[in-house]
Write a protein that holds these residues in place. Structure first.
Motif, PDB file in Angstrom:
ATOM      1  N   LEU A   1       0.846  -1.192   0.000  1.00 51.53           N
ATOM      2  CA  LEU A   1       0.000   0.000   0.000  1.00 51.53           C
ATOM      3  C   LEU A   1       0.883   1.244   0.000  1.00 51.53           C
ATOM      4  N   CYS A   2       0.674   2.096  -0.970  1.00 49.94           N
ATOM      5  CA  CYS A   2       1.450   3.346  -1.071  1.00 49.94           C
ATOM      6  C   CYS A   2       0.478   4.510  -0.878  1.00 49.94           C
ATOM      7  N   GLU A   3       0.093   4.739   0.336  1.00 48.78           N
ATOM      8  CA  GLU A   3      -0.956   5.717   0.604  1.00 48.78           C
ATOM      9  C   GLU A   3      -0.398   7.114   0.866  1.00 48.78           C
ATOM     10  N   LYS A   4      -1.020   8.108   0.251  1.00 46.21           N
ATOM     11  CA  LYS A   4      -0.733   9.533   0.474  1.00 46.21           C
ATOM     12  C   LYS A   4       0.756   9.846   0.392  1.00 46.21           C
ATOM     13  N   TRP A   5       1.370   9.370  -0.682  1.00 48.31           N
ATOM     14  CA  TRP A   5       2.798   9.629  -0.820  1.00 48.31           C
ATOM     15  C   TRP A   5       3.087  11.109  -1.054  1.00 48.31           C
TER      16      TRP A   5
ATOM     17  N   ARG B   1      -1.427  12.504  -6.347  1.00 50.04           N
ATOM     18  CA  ARG B   1      -1.161  13.934  -6.143  1.00 50.04           C
ATOM     19  C   ARG B   1       0.328  14.261  -6.188  1.00 50.04           C
ATOM     20  N   LEU B   2       1.083  13.411  -6.859  1.00 50.69           N
ATOM     21  CA  LEU B   2       2.514  13.687  -7.064  1.00 50.69           C
ATOM     22  C   LEU B   2       2.660  14.482  -8.363  1.00 50.69           C
ATOM     23  N   TYR B   3       2.368  15.751  -8.290  1.00 57.28           N
ATOM     24  CA  TYR B   3       2.207  16.563  -9.496  1.00 57.28           C
ATOM     25  C   TYR B   3       3.521  16.847 -10.243  1.00 57.28           C
TER      26      TYR B   3
END
Length: 464
Positions: free
Chosen positions: A331-335, A360-362
């Motif tokens: 799980l890669c949550e809210k990186w 959200r990694l813009y």
């Protein structure tokens, strides 16, 4: 490691056995210095050559060496008699020359391979003759842990009484070379070194002599061997510590700090220029607080470790590349809350199931998720709106085996579908055409006008 200067009274030499190979007799010589021992193989002619030098230059009695014999010199009885005579000869010569230990005798007994002083004497000569060319060469120079240990121990000694007068052999050549060296490789081993009982990964050393080092690569050396990093915190830019059973970054970053509590760490232990760290193939389970000691870090590689979660590394404002391949992420949550303006993420060969955590990694341009467990092509919806994403790898995931996988992934990027490089390959015109059809069907189903049709309609209206 041998230190004859320290243990000369506890040193011995003996010819233990003789062996015949290709009709040539070799005598096995065992050398012991303190707790260190090794063996050397020599022919009788090697003894003759040594003896001539010792007689002419060091006052050894000419009659000490057993004489030559041309006839029947291969019989077992004669070989054994000669072995016994050579054994007595070496013991007498060592006793006579113990205090001066001339260079020729030391070399004959391989002291230059296993002894601190004599190894450095040879190294000094090599660096005196070749040091400038080696420094000009852009490639990295390799020191063994044995050499680094010898240098570290020699710095603790007073000037040895057997120091050669010839400046070619002066220890200062070693220190001068180390102080100017910019790239260094150190490779350890748990095997016995040469014919000795020395194990490289049991020798301690430090990096104090290295004043200008920019690149350091350590392979297979446990951190307990390193006593100090010297001035590396002020100069080092690229650091690799590979296959060293490291469980925490602070094992190296704080290797010479006794109290490793965050509250007791001063700014003086920060790595001022370090921009790349590679701790691949170790046993790291967590990225601990010590990472904050590298404020200018741009590239962090922790491939082939035991990581399951990503801690907050948002304080690393310059970090651009993160390699976490071959770990245990699922799980890669809210990186986006844990990483700053990351540009490239390597996460191949993990257990990642969803792309939601990357949504959200813009600033992300490249995302490698090959060899994971992503099954649903709709997971791409989480990353299809990332404005900078250009390179995406999903190969060897279950999703990659579905029919028209490439087209179904590409079409989700809407007007940017032609910009996406999927699995190291940009979409062909045929794939783009098919993707546009799928996109149109998707939009009709959702009751929206696709971007490319909307643009076409607006263009037609303006033309009329």
């Amino acid at each position: 490691m041998s230190s004859f200067l320290k243990y000369h009274e506890n040193s011995s030499v003996g010819v233990d056995e003789a062996t015949i190979k290709d009709n040539v007799t070799y005598y096995k010589i065992t050398v012991k210095v303190g707790s260190v021992n090794w063996h050397v193989m020599h022919r009788y002619n090697d003894f003759v050559e040594l003896h001539d030098k010792l007689v002419s230059d060091h006052g050894v009695g000419k009659e000490l060496l057993p004489p030559k014999k041309v006839i029947r010199n291969k019989t077992p009885k004669f070989v054994e008699q000669r072995r016994e005579a050579l054994n007595v000869y070496l013991k007498e010569v060592l006793n006579y020359l113990k205090l001066s230990m001339p260079y020729e005798f030391a070399h004959f007994l391989d002291f230059h391979k296993y002894d601190i002083f004599f190894l450095l004497t040879d190294l000094a000569k090599t660096l005196y003759l070749e040091g400038d060319n080696l420094l000009e060469n852009a490639k990295s120079y390799k020191f063994t842990p044995l050499e680094l240990h010898a240098i570290s121990e020699r710095l603790k000694m007073a000037c040895p009484p057997t120091e050669k007068q010839d400046q070619t052999y002066d220890f200062s050549h070693v220190l001068d070379f180390c102080s100017q060296l910019r790239s260094l490789d150190v490779e350890g081993s748990y095997e016995k070194y040469g014919t000795s009982n020395i194990i490289l990964n049991e020798l301690q050393f430090d990096f104090i002599p290295f004043k200008s080092l920019i690149n350091l690569r350590i392979l297979g050396v446990p951190m307990r061997c390193i006593q100090s990093v010297g001035s590396l915190r002020d100069t080092l830019v690229n650091l690799s510590v590979l296959t060293a059973t490291v469980i925490s970054l602070n094992e190296f970053l704080l290797v010479d700090i006794l109290h490793k509590e965050p509250s007791s760490i001063a700014d003086t232990v920060k790595w001022k220029k370090l921009a790349m760290i590679n701790f691949g193939n170790n046993n790291i389970e967590n990225v601990d607080w010590a990472i904050k000691l590298v404020p200018r870090l741009q590239h962090l590689s922790l491939s082939s470790n035991k990581l399951k979660e990503l801690c907050d590394i948002s304080s690393l404002h310059d970090l651009r590349i993160l390699d976490l391949s071959m770990n245990s992420f699922s799980l890669c949550e809210k990186w986006h809350a844990k990483i700053g303006n990351i540009v490239k993420i390597e996460l191949s060969q993990n257990k990642v199931e969803s792309l939601r955590g990357f949504s959200r990694l813009y600033s992300l341009e490249s995302l490698n998720l090959g060899c994971n467990v992503i099954t649903d092509v709709e997971e791409v919806q989480h990353i299809c709106k990332l404005p900078c994403l250009e390179y995406l790898w999903l190969t060897a995931n279950p999703v990659a085996s579905i029919i028209d996988y490439r087209v179904k992934v590409i079409e989700q990027f809407n007007s940017r579908m032609s910009e996406i490089c999927l699995d190291n390959e940009r979409a062909s015109e045929k794939e783009l055409d098919t993707a546009r059809v799928l996109q149109a069907l998707r939009v009709v189903k959702e009751g929206k006008i696709p971007t490319f049709l909307d643009n076409h309609t607006s263009h037609s209206f303006n033309k009329s």
